[in-house]
Write an enzyme that holds these catalytic residues in place. Structure first.
Site, short mmCIF file in Angstrom:
data_model
loop_
_atom_site.label_atom_id
_atom_site.label_comp_id
_atom_site.label_asym_id
_atom_site.label_seq_id
_atom_site.Cartn_x
_atom_site.Cartn_y
_atom_site.Cartn_z
N SER A 36 0.82 -0.91 -0.05
CA SER A 36 0.16 0.00 -0.08
C SER A 36 0.93 1.20 -0.07
O SER A 36 1.96 1.12 0.75
CB SER A 36 -0.85 0.07 1.28
OG SER A 36 -1.37 1.22 1.41
N LYS A 75 27.28 -4.44 15.04
CA LYS A 75 26.77 -4.53 16.53
C LYS A 75 27.41 -5.94 17.00
O LYS A 75 27.10 -6.90 16.33
CB LYS A 75 25.27 -4.72 16.19
CG LYS A 75 24.60 -5.25 17.59
CD LYS A 75 23.24 -5.49 17.45
CE LYS A 75 22.64 -6.46 18.52
NZ LYS A 75 21.33 -6.81 18.34
P1 FAD Z 1 5.36 -3.63 8.58
O1 FAD Z 1 6.59 -2.89 8.75
O2 FAD Z 1 4.31 -3.19 9.32
O3 FAD Z 1 4.83 -3.68 6.88
C1 FAD Z 1 3.66 -3.79 6.61
C2 FAD Z 1 3.33 -3.62 5.08
O4 FAD Z 1 2.27 -4.11 4.77
C3 FAD Z 1 3.43 -2.24 4.47
O5 FAD Z 1 4.36 -2.27 3.33
C4 FAD Z 1 2.15 -1.75 4.21
O6 FAD Z 1 1.99 -1.11 3.13
C5 FAD Z 1 1.56 -3.39 3.90
N1 FAD Z 1 -0.03 -3.30 3.99
C6 FAD Z 1 -0.71 -3.11 5.19
N2 FAD Z 1 -1.92 -3.09 4.93
C7 FAD Z 1 -2.10 -3.22 3.47
C8 FAD Z 1 -2.90 -3.28 2.35
N3 FAD Z 1 -4.34 -3.33 2.89
N4 FAD Z 1 -2.64 -3.33 1.31
C9 FAD Z 1 -1.72 -3.50 0.80
N5 FAD Z 1 -0.37 -3.34 1.53
C10 FAD Z 1 -0.78 -3.44 3.04
N6 FAD Z 1 13.16 -6.10 14.59
C11 FAD Z 1 14.45 -6.39 15.00
O7 FAD Z 1 14.99 -7.44 14.38
N7 FAD Z 1 15.23 -5.37 15.55
C12 FAD Z 1 14.74 -4.41 16.27
O8 FAD Z 1 15.44 -3.81 16.68
C13 FAD Z 1 13.34 -4.00 16.22
N8 FAD Z 1 12.80 -3.14 16.89
C14 FAD Z 1 11.73 -3.10 16.88
C15 FAD Z 1 10.97 -2.12 17.48
C16 FAD Z 1 9.66 -1.77 17.77
C17 FAD Z 1 9.06 -0.85 18.59
C18 FAD Z 1 8.81 -2.92 16.86
C19 FAD Z 1 7.34 -2.54 16.80
C20 FAD Z 1 9.36 -3.63 16.13
C21 FAD Z 1 10.80 -4.00 15.97
N9 FAD Z 1 11.20 -4.96 15.41
C22 FAD Z 1 12.50 -5.20 15.49
C23 FAD Z 1 10.38 -5.65 14.58
C24 FAD Z 1 10.62 -5.26 13.10
O9 FAD Z 1 10.34 -3.94 13.06
C25 FAD Z 1 9.62 -6.06 12.17
O10 FAD Z 1 9.70 -7.53 12.29
C26 FAD Z 1 10.01 -5.73 10.80
O11 FAD Z 1 9.76 -4.27 10.50
C27 FAD Z 1 8.93 -6.17 10.00
O12 FAD Z 1 7.74 -5.55 9.73
P2 FAD Z 1 6.60 -6.20 8.84
O13 FAD Z 1 7.10 -5.99 7.45
O14 FAD Z 1 6.14 -7.41 9.38
O15 FAD Z 1 5.24 -5.14 8.85
#
Ligand code: FAD
Length: 512
Positions: A36, A75
């Protein structure tokens, strides 16, 4: 054979998955990634595990290819501040324990501590972190000569046999962009659109996802990388979520990206986790800024209090910066692979980032998906095996994190007092009892692969200081001279490295 995979979500998990599948299967599988433009990625997730190098190696990337572009740094450890008491710190290093006469150096140290710093007495990395050193010399050679450089041969997490001495910090947005360019250049189709519906067939399998403007996207296998929303697995397939909240109550975070002159400030080669009244603050040094955030339990702090505390912690550099408030879903899905849908990343599960395990979970999931990749028969055994590996990995990390709070000596307010009263996950109480008379070893830690080895448990128990540990009685009957020699060797090697290694800033400045 399966021919096509649709990845929904373009955060770290989406692009890691798409690029890895392409690196593994080439054009034998068609990969489409839809993300998105309206819903952003979470934008945190900047500290990793040392094993993440296997991911980059698998993609055929060397550090010089991607690190400068992602403002990445090294790190070597996690520095825990104030977990025992105000002013105290210790390191959980990426460094295995030395063994003397069948006992680890920490065993010997516990018998007869030569100082109050087990981390500097038993390991090299503590000294390197204290003096802001790079693990590489300016000519690129690694400080630990014995490990040597390895050619790229695509190992995965569960096959690694050496403890590589460092992980990376990187800018999460830049890494996602880098991987997007990598994947698109190798044939991944990138669709920028909102998924507005997930269509199921009469068996309950996903037939296609419906986008707002570009029609339906069909595929054989669907990967849910939609973050905490878990649009496919959680919402469409209604897979239950098993919360870890009863043992890990931190459910919120507030984060800042703080531009700083790192040349002046110095690039500490570790992540710092500083204990606070209702949680802890992370500090992640990148080449051009720090990433920082307060992870807290909403039961003990409001978002306003947490933001105020974070701003005080950062100081004047935090003025005028916009804070990012995040609600975290702590726990995991009951299953991660259901029918033809696999959730990877935050959509599948998450524990607070105290040991930087989010990206590690993603890497583990992707590697296992490739190892378990289905064909048209959709063998149920593959799904079951995958689900139990992923569940055990997350449950093991949960246990390790609970230990951080339970074993921390700090009890100065209700938040820290309560960390000693919560029910422990299955098996941990028994293990803790055993560790009081015998430091953790391969046989006594959580028995399934979860990324942490016995030495990590040892470091946390020795550093946190809240659990009484008895030295091994046998050591009183052994001649200590070899151990004394080894302690001396650690001290000599550490001071030689301190003298000869460049600072981490000096090392990276040459690439920028
Ligand atoms: P997101 O980054 O949330 O991506 C979701 C995706 O889905 C986005 O591209 C969005 O556009 C898409 N999307 C959502 N809805 C729709 C829709 N309806 N249609 C199309 N697309 C959609 N991990 C580490 O390894 N080290 C760290 O130091 C660390 N620190 C963190 C600190 C915090 C506070 C948090 C919350 C997490 C941390 N993490 C860390 C975890 C890490 O951030 C995540 O594991 C990583 O960023 C993966 O996120 P994701 O891709 O699963 O989700």
């Amino acid at each position: 054979m399966l021919k096509s995979v649709v990845v929904v979500g373009g955060g770290t998990s989406g692009w890691m998955t798409a690029s890895y599948l392409t690196a593994a299967f080439g054009d034998r599988i068609k990969v489409t990634l839809v993300e998105s433009a309206r819903v952003g990625a979470i934008g945190v997730g900047e500290a990793t595990f040392s094993t993440v190098r296997h991911f980059f190696e698998y993609l055929g990337l060397e550090e010089k290819d991607w690190m400068p572009k992602c403002n990445a740094t090294y790190k070597l450890a996690i520095r825990f501040e104030n977990w025992r008491e105000e002013g105290h710190h210790f390191y959980h290093p990426f460094e295995r324990q030395r063994v003397v006469d069948g006992f680890t150096l920490p065993d010997w140290w516990l018998r007869n501590p030569s100082s109050d710093r087990f981390d500097r007495d038993c390991f090299l990395v503590g000294t390197l972190c204290d003096s802001l050193k790079s693990p590489r010399h300016l000519d690129g050679t690694l400080f630990e000569g014995g490990l040597g450089e390895r050619s790229m041969y695509r190992t995965t997490l569960t096959e690694q046999s050496t403890q590589f001495p460092y992980a990376y910090h990187f800018d999460a947005t830049l890494v996602a962009n880098f991987l997007r360019d990598y994947a698109v250049a190798r044939g991944v189709r990138h669709v920028l659109d909102d998924v507005v519906d997930v269509a199921l067939d009469d068996r309950g399998w996903i037939s296609h996802v419906v986008t707002k403007e570009q029609g339906d996207l069909t595929g054989d296998l669907f990967i849910d990388c939609t973050g905490f929303r878990s649009l496919l697995l959680g919402k469409a397939l209604e897979e239950p979520f098993e919360s870890y909240q009863s043992s890990l109550p931190n459910d919120s975070a507030v984060a800042l990206r703080v531009p700083l002159d790192m040349e002046r400030k110095g690039l500490r080669p570790c992540t710092t986790a500083t204990a606070q009244e209702a949680g802890w603050i992370w500090t992640i040094p990148l080449f051009d800024r720090i990433g920082t955030g307060y992870v807290y339990a909403s039961e003990y702090s409001t978002p306003e209090q947490a933001e105020k505390r974070l701003r005080e912690f950062v100081g004047p550099a935090a003025e005028d910066l916009e804070a990012n408030h995040i609600k975290m879903r702590i726990g995991r899905s009951r299953r991660h692979w259901v029918n033809n849908c696999v959730a990877i990343g935050l959509s599948s599960g998450f524990v607070e980032p105290l040991e930087s395990t989010g990206i590690f979970f993603i890497q583990h999931a992707i590697e296992q998906l490739v190892k378990h990749f289905p064909d048209a028969r959709w063998d149920e055994g593959l799904r079951d095996s995958y689900n139990s590996l992923v569940n055990r990995c997350m449950d093991g990390v949960r246990e390790f994190l609970v230990l951080h709070y339970y074993a921390a000596k700090r009890t100065d307010n209700q938040y820290w007092l309560d960390t000693k009263k919560r029910a422990l996950p299955d098996g941990l109480a028994e293990r803790l009892e055993r560790w009081q008379t015998r430091l953790p070893d391969g046989e006594s830690v959580y028995p399934h692969y979860h990324g942490f080895e016995a030495y990590s448990y040892v470091c946390m128990l020795l550093g946190l200081g809240g659990i009484e540990l008895k030295p091994s009685a046998a050591l009183g009957l052994l001649d200590p001279s070899s151990a004394q020699h080894e302690f001396k060797l650690v001290a000599e090697q550490a001071s030689e490295l301190e003298r000869t290694l460049p600072t981490q800033y000096e090392y990276f400045a040459q690439f920028h």
